[in-house]
Design a protein around this motif. Sequence first.
Motif, PDB file in Angstrom:
ATOM      1  N   GLU A 293       2.310   1.743  -3.414  1.00  0.00           N
ATOM      2  CA  GLU A 293       1.294   2.271  -4.335  1.00  0.00           C
ATOM      3  C   GLU A 293       1.073   3.757  -4.095  1.00  0.00           C
ATOM      4  OE1 GLU A 293      -2.186  -0.101  -3.794  1.00  0.00           O
ATOM      5  OE2 GLU A 293      -1.276  -1.893  -4.664  1.00  0.00           O
ATOM      6  N   ARG A 294       0.991   4.155  -2.805  1.00  0.00           N
ATOM      7  CA  ARG A 294       0.824   5.574  -2.478  1.00  0.00           C
ATOM      8  C   ARG A 294       1.994   6.395  -3.009  1.00  0.00           C
ATOM      9  NH1 ARG A 294       0.714   5.459   3.215  1.00  0.00           N
ATOM     10  NH2 ARG A 294      -0.431   3.543   3.276  1.00  0.00           N
TER      11      ARG A 294
ATOM     12  N   LYS B  24       0.834  -1.207   0.000  1.00  0.00           N
ATOM     13  CA  LYS B  24       0.000   0.000   0.000  1.00  0.00           C
ATOM     14  C   LYS B  24       0.867   1.254   0.000  1.00  0.00           C
ATOM     15  CE  LYS B  24      -4.063  -2.007   2.202  1.00  0.00           C
ATOM     16  NZ  LYS B  24      -4.881  -2.063   3.413  1.00  0.00           N
TER      17      LYS B  24
END
Length: 181
Positions: free
Chosen positions: A84-85, A81
């Motif tokens: 991805e951020r 995550k």
Amino acid sequence: MTATSSTYSECVASLRTSLSFLESSVSTLGTGVEDFPRLSSVLKTVRHYELIPQPTLAAAEASLRDEIGPFVALLLDRADKHLERQARRIETLKAKAELNAGRLSHFPADDNNNNNGGSRAKDRGAAKTKAKGKGRALDGEAALRAKVVRQRKEALRYGVERLELEVLQKERELRVRLEKA
């Protein structure tokens, strides 16, 4: 009685000799055993590797896997995550850089010079200014209004460009999500 006394005296002499041998043996043993605690620790064998049966080892591995498996999965999920951020943030920053580069390329060189502090002092002293692109002279109030209108126009152009880039960014993100699905 002489025969018995000589036998007793021989027995006593023999006993004294035995006693001296016994004392010498005890002292020899004492010196030999004196260093025994140190020798026992030096000669003590230490097991460095312990052999355990395969089923016990497999059970321990399974237990460890069950215990730390969820935590490892959670950490990997968090890392994905975060990556991805960061990727989205990089794309956003690239888009902003492209937008700013486009803005900078639209400005003529003399407009950038008008934003300097020294040229503002010259503008304040001038009572009349030429309108941009028209060539006619404007008085101070009309020039100020024209400047405000240009600034609004530029701000709106900037807003439109920013929104267009946001739309492009959202489309990229949507494409990436659809490719993953």
